[in-house]
Scaffold this active site. Structure first.
Site, PDB file in Angstrom:
ATOM      1  N   ASP A   7     -27.971  22.326 -38.209  1.00 46.23           N
ATOM      2  CA  ASP A   7     -27.825  22.237 -36.765  1.00 46.23           C
ATOM      3  C   ASP A   7     -27.411  20.812 -36.411  1.00 46.23           C
ATOM      4  OD1 ASP A   7     -27.890  22.915 -34.126  1.00 46.23           O
ATOM      5  OD2 ASP A   7     -30.056  22.717 -33.912  1.00 46.23           O
ATOM      6  N   ASP A  58     -34.189  25.226 -35.602  1.00 47.43           N
ATOM      7  CA  ASP A  58     -35.416  24.913 -34.870  1.00 47.43           C
ATOM      8  C   ASP A  58     -35.757  25.968 -33.822  1.00 47.43           C
ATOM      9  OD1 ASP A  58     -33.408  24.424 -33.071  1.00 47.43           O
ATOM     10  OD2 ASP A  58     -33.792  22.282 -32.872  1.00 47.43           O
ATOM     11  N   ASP A 112     -32.470  30.830 -34.646  1.00 49.90           N
ATOM     12  CA  ASP A 112     -32.204  30.466 -36.037  1.00 49.90           C
ATOM     13  C   ASP A 112     -32.995  31.301 -37.029  1.00 49.90           C
ATOM     14  OD1 ASP A 112     -30.467  28.315 -35.370  1.00 49.90           O
ATOM     15  OD2 ASP A 112     -32.205  27.074 -34.904  1.00 49.90           O
TER      16      ASP A 112
END
Length: 922
Positions: A331, A642, A646
């Site tokens: 990310d 996070d 995800d």
């Protein structure tokens, strides 16, 4: 039901959604209707996970060839009345089964975390009255009331908003709160662009709104993610696959060995019972009983080291898998960047370009012109722009503790960064807002792409402030600020402003245009009311700055043969600019956004993976698809995340890496490793530890198999040459107990050699035993057999007593193995570098092995049990010298290995490598 009703809710008007739901905008559902709908559709909760029976989970842990072989070894040991050995082997099997069963609950814990996200109570309108009800009682058609600080309990269509902003980062990955509105949107709008919808599991950061509930429980976006997470098939780790293959091979070899020994013994005319005992003991000796436990210890040691460096391992198998990782999908926000929006560039409408120092929300830094010249606070153009961004603002800054690093944003991070910018420009936002109280506003409108606030000073003066998308705001402006006055906008100025805005966007900056206008806002007026009156003040460029250490970590990954791919919820150009700044992407690499990915076939996706360094604006199913496609290309994939969105990809990846600070419980539950500091650099440290764990397991396998094979070869060779059996069955089993029980676990405690990131990762398709290991093993076994058989034949030729020769051969075999464990510490470092002193566990194991062997030889009762006799002391020194030959042979090989390694490192250093992917993904 008309054609409009067939469209998704975000593509229809609020009135159409209300009519289709049979709900009045002011009264909501009746209580009776709500009860009926709940009985029909069920509660607003995610479905409970179907848990496996405990015995099924336990049984699944023992279904592998290596375990079958260990069970067989235990049975044979028991048949030989070696009950202690049998108990140890069975203890290994049970221990590994219990550990595996304990870890099996990861998916169930992920689902539990998702369910715990449910909001306890919410406010709804029923029968025309506002009331508070349990979140589980919300039904489709309810009118949900939202206010600042509320958590959203269901997915729904907004029918009324007032400056409503919602943090959807956990769901979409988009950094910053999303300003909501009520107008219909295009049907193909992606999840992150559906600004007229709210979603379960998100939170209101500002404003208020009313929502017509469209989906509850499993039907929400979070519910669909829960389903994807539960359906994501976790792949077997590369080590599990390798150990299974090793177990199958050993099972076949052990059975072949048993038949070969029986055949040779029968041909020699030996008693059938004696031959059977020796054949069975040899078959047992080939089984590496200590391998499962030692492997667990190796991973546990690395796990402890990783925990000290900020990586908490939830599953031991993830340690070795991370060491084999060759692609890291990461990310952007918070992992590669600081997750703190910062104003870094300002372009004033009079043509001046300004730089803004400082990072984060701390109001420390300065505004400077080109060349680093400070801009005075009284500068008319700058002050006017600063006033506008402070007044047209809903956020605030708070100092949570001592020091600059403790400043936090309250509200939209984008707006908070504008307040920090104001401080740096010498303006006190609190004082300015108090001097110019807000009288009215036009909240951010997605269609207009701007917002407006109106203000009146105590003296009666009025002014308006605007900010928004450059192309939209410029249409309202007829003039631009110029020194202390204004001048008319011409085509040349518009072209220049457009070029500056595009250039800032290509640098990864989020660009806001700023304007002001004299006077106030009429009742019922819209943005068009200020058209022609607005004065364009300039452009503000904001950046979520990269972490300082990330660029070096990405470069370390590249040298280690690991490709880094950014998977983010931010826009494509922003992601690509950051990726190039961090050397994740080179000039030839591209960024692929969600809509483009949606239209790709599987072959097209596999082809684009070779050059795609950034995947932007992707939804959960697409993240899962990216991971699956990489795995289909035989890559070992680590995925960071996070948010709730995800979780499916984290569960499907070979190694899921959740962020410890910003990560949701869902993400942490789906992941195998939690990064406590949310830092990409910590991942690189963890990779090195994973590689060390794998290397130590390979050292262990090399040691165990070379020591087992030499026993087998010595026995077969002695039988083939017509010699009596050099070892008794009980002596063979004892050697296994001494070497494996005192040295194997100790060997995997080896410290790093320092070159863990200087070579490419082990491929998932590579065998556990490499060609170089086979070459070393052949050399070791040859040295073993030459020393042992040569000594055995020589002592027999001297006419020494058979019992003494057998005892000396038994001891020599043990001594050879003790020297061999020093060989296995490193493939290229000399044992004379005293590395054994750096591993006190191994040193202690060697000392204990010596004591135990001496006891077996010289303690009378033990000697009778193990068929040994005392060895004359002068012969002990001879045995030690001959046994050391195993070490000297390997030392000679290491001399050449060090020279080859030096040439390879020199060539690698001299070879320049362009930035970008380290390995091909085609």
């Amino acid at each position: 039901m008309g054609p409009e009703a067939l469209e998704p809710a975000h593509a229809r008007s609020a009135e159409s959604c209300l009519a289709d739901s049979g709900v009045e905008a002011q009264t909501g559902l009746t209580e009776a209707e709500a009860i009926r709908r709940q009985a029909e559709l069920g509660p607003n909760a995610l479905p409970a996970a179907v848990r496996k029976a405990w015995w099924r989970v336990l049984l699944a842990q023992v279904q592998s060839p290596l375990i079958y072989l260990l069970v067989l070894a235990a049975a044979v040991s028991a048949a030989l009345r070696e009950l202690a050995d049998a108990a140890v082997i069975l203890g290994v099997v049970v221990l590994n089964a219990l550990v595996g069963a304990f870890q099996e609950g990861r998916a169930e814990r992920s689902m539990d975390s998702l369910r715990q996200q449910a909001v306890r109570s919410v406010r709804v309108t029923r029968d025309g009255v506002e009331r508070t009800i349990p979140a589980a009682d919300v039904v489709v058609g309810d009118l949900l009331l939202l206010d600042t600080g509320d958590a959203v309990a269901a997915d729904g269509r907004l029918i009324e908003v007032s400056a409503l902003e919602i943090d959807e980062a956990a769901l979409t990955g988009e950094s910053g709160a999303v300003r909501k509105q009520t107008d219909a949107l295009p049907k193909d709008s992606v999840l992150g662009d559906r600004t007229n919808m709210v979603f379960s599991g998100t939170h209101v950061t500002a404003g208020r709104g009313r929502v017509l509930v469209q989906a509850i429980g499993a039907g929400t976006e979070v519910g669909q993610i829960a389903r994807l997470t539960s359906e994501a098939v976790e792949p077997k780790t590369p080590m599990e696959v390798r150990l299974a293959a090793l177990g199958r091979t050993l099972l076949i070899v052990a059975m072949g060995l048993f038949l070969a020994v029986m055949a040779l013994g029968w041909a020699r005319g030996m008693p059938l019972v004696d031959v059977f005992m020796v054949a069975v003991s040899q078959m047992v000796s080939l089984v590496p009983e200590g391998l499962p436990v030692a492997m667990t210890v190796a991973l546990a040691v690395s796990m402890q080291r990783m925990a000290k460096r900020g990586a908490i391992v939830r599953r031991l198998s993830a340690v070795e898998t991370l060491g084999m990782t060759d692609v890291i999908c990461t990310d952007k926000t918070g992992t590669l960047t600081r997750n703190e929006m910062t104003v870094t560039r300002v372009w004033l409408a009079d043509g001046r370009a300004l730089d803004v120092d400082g990072v984060g929300y701390a109001p420390t830094g300065a505004v400077t012109a080109e060349g680093g010249q400070p801009i005075p606070a009284e500068d008319a153009g700058l002050r006017r722009l600063v006033d506008a961004v402070v007044l047209c603002n809903h956020a605030s800054l708070e100092q949570a503790g001592e020091g600059a690093a403790r400043w936090v944003a309250v509200g939209d991070p984008t707006e908070a960064s504008l307040l920090t910018f104001a401080h740096k420009a010498g303006v006190d936002p609190v004082a300015l807002q108090a001097a110019w109280p807000r009288t009215s506003e036009l909240p951010f409108d997605a269609t207009a792409a701007m917002m407006l606030t109106a203000h009146r000073a105590q003296g009666g003066d009025e002014r308006m402030a605007l900010k928004g998308a450059p192309e939209s705001l410029a249409k309202l402006c007829a003039s631009v600020v110029d020194g202390g006055g204004t001048k008319a906008i011409d085509d040349a100025w518009r072209a220049r402003a457009h070029a500056v805005s595009d250039a800032m966007a290509r640098e990864g900056l989020r660009v806001l245009a700023v304007a002001d206008a004299p006077g106030g806002l009429s009742d019922g007026a819209g943005f068009h009311d200020v058209a022609g009156r607005a004065v364009f003040l300039g452009l503000v460029g904001q950046l979520d700055p990269p972490r300082e250490e990330v660029a070096a970590s990405v470069e370390a990954c590249r040298r280690a043969g690991i490709r880094t791919v950014m998977v983010t919820g931010d826009h494509r150009e922003t992601g690509l600019a950051i990726a190039r700044r961090l050397r994740i992407a080179g000039d030839a690499d591209v960024a692929v956004d969600g809509p483009a990915l949606e239209g790709m076939s599987e072959p097209d996706l596999m082809a684009v993976l070779a050059t795609a360094a950034v995947f932007a604006r992707v939804h959960p199913a697409q993240k899962l698809r990216i991971v699956t496609a990489l795995q289909a290309g035989h890559h070992v994939v680590a995925m960071t995340g996070d948010g709730v969105n995800d979780a499916p990809a984290l569960a499907r990846a070979d190694v899921g890496l959740a962020m410890g600070i910003t990560g949701t419980d869902v993400a942490k539950g789906a992941a195998k490793i939690v990064i406590t500091d949310d830092n990409f650099a910590t991942i690189v440290v963890a990779v090195a530890e994973g590689r060390l764990a794998y290397a130590n397991v390979q050292k262990l396998v090399l040691f165990l198999l070379s020591t087992s094979i030499d026993e087998v070869v010595v026995l077969l060779l002695s039988l083939a040459l017509g010699y009596p059996a050099p070892l008794a069955a009980v002596q063979i089993l004892w050697i296994n107990v001494v070497t494996e029980g005192t040295l194997t676990v100790n060997l995997v405690m080896e410290a790093p050699e320092g070159d863990e990131l200087e070579h490419p990762p082990v491929k998932a398709t590579d065998p556990l035993i490499t060609r170089s290991m086979l070459g070393r093993m052949a050399l070791m076994v040859t040295a073993f057999v030459a020393a042992t058989m040569g000594f055995y034949a020589w002592r027999l030729s001297l006419g020494e007593p058979a019992a003494l020769v057998q005892t000396e051969t038994f001891t020599l075999l043990a001594v050879c193995q003790w020297f061999n464990v020093l060989n296995c510490e490193s493939a290229w470092r000399s044992a004379f570098q005293l590395r054994v002193l750096k591993n006190p566990w191994l040193l202690g194991g060697l000392a204990l092995a010596n004591v135990l062997q001496l006891a077996v030889v010289y303690v009378g009762p033990l000697g009778r049990f193990f068929h040994t006799v005392p060895i004359p002391l002068q012969d002990v020194a001879l045995i030690a010298v001959i046994g050391s030959g195993v070490l000297w042979v390997e030392e000679v090989r290491k001399v050449f290995a060090r020279r080859a390694r030096a040439r390879t490192l020199s060539a690698t250093t001299d070879r320049s490598s362009p930035p970008g992917p380290a390995t091909s993904t085609s």
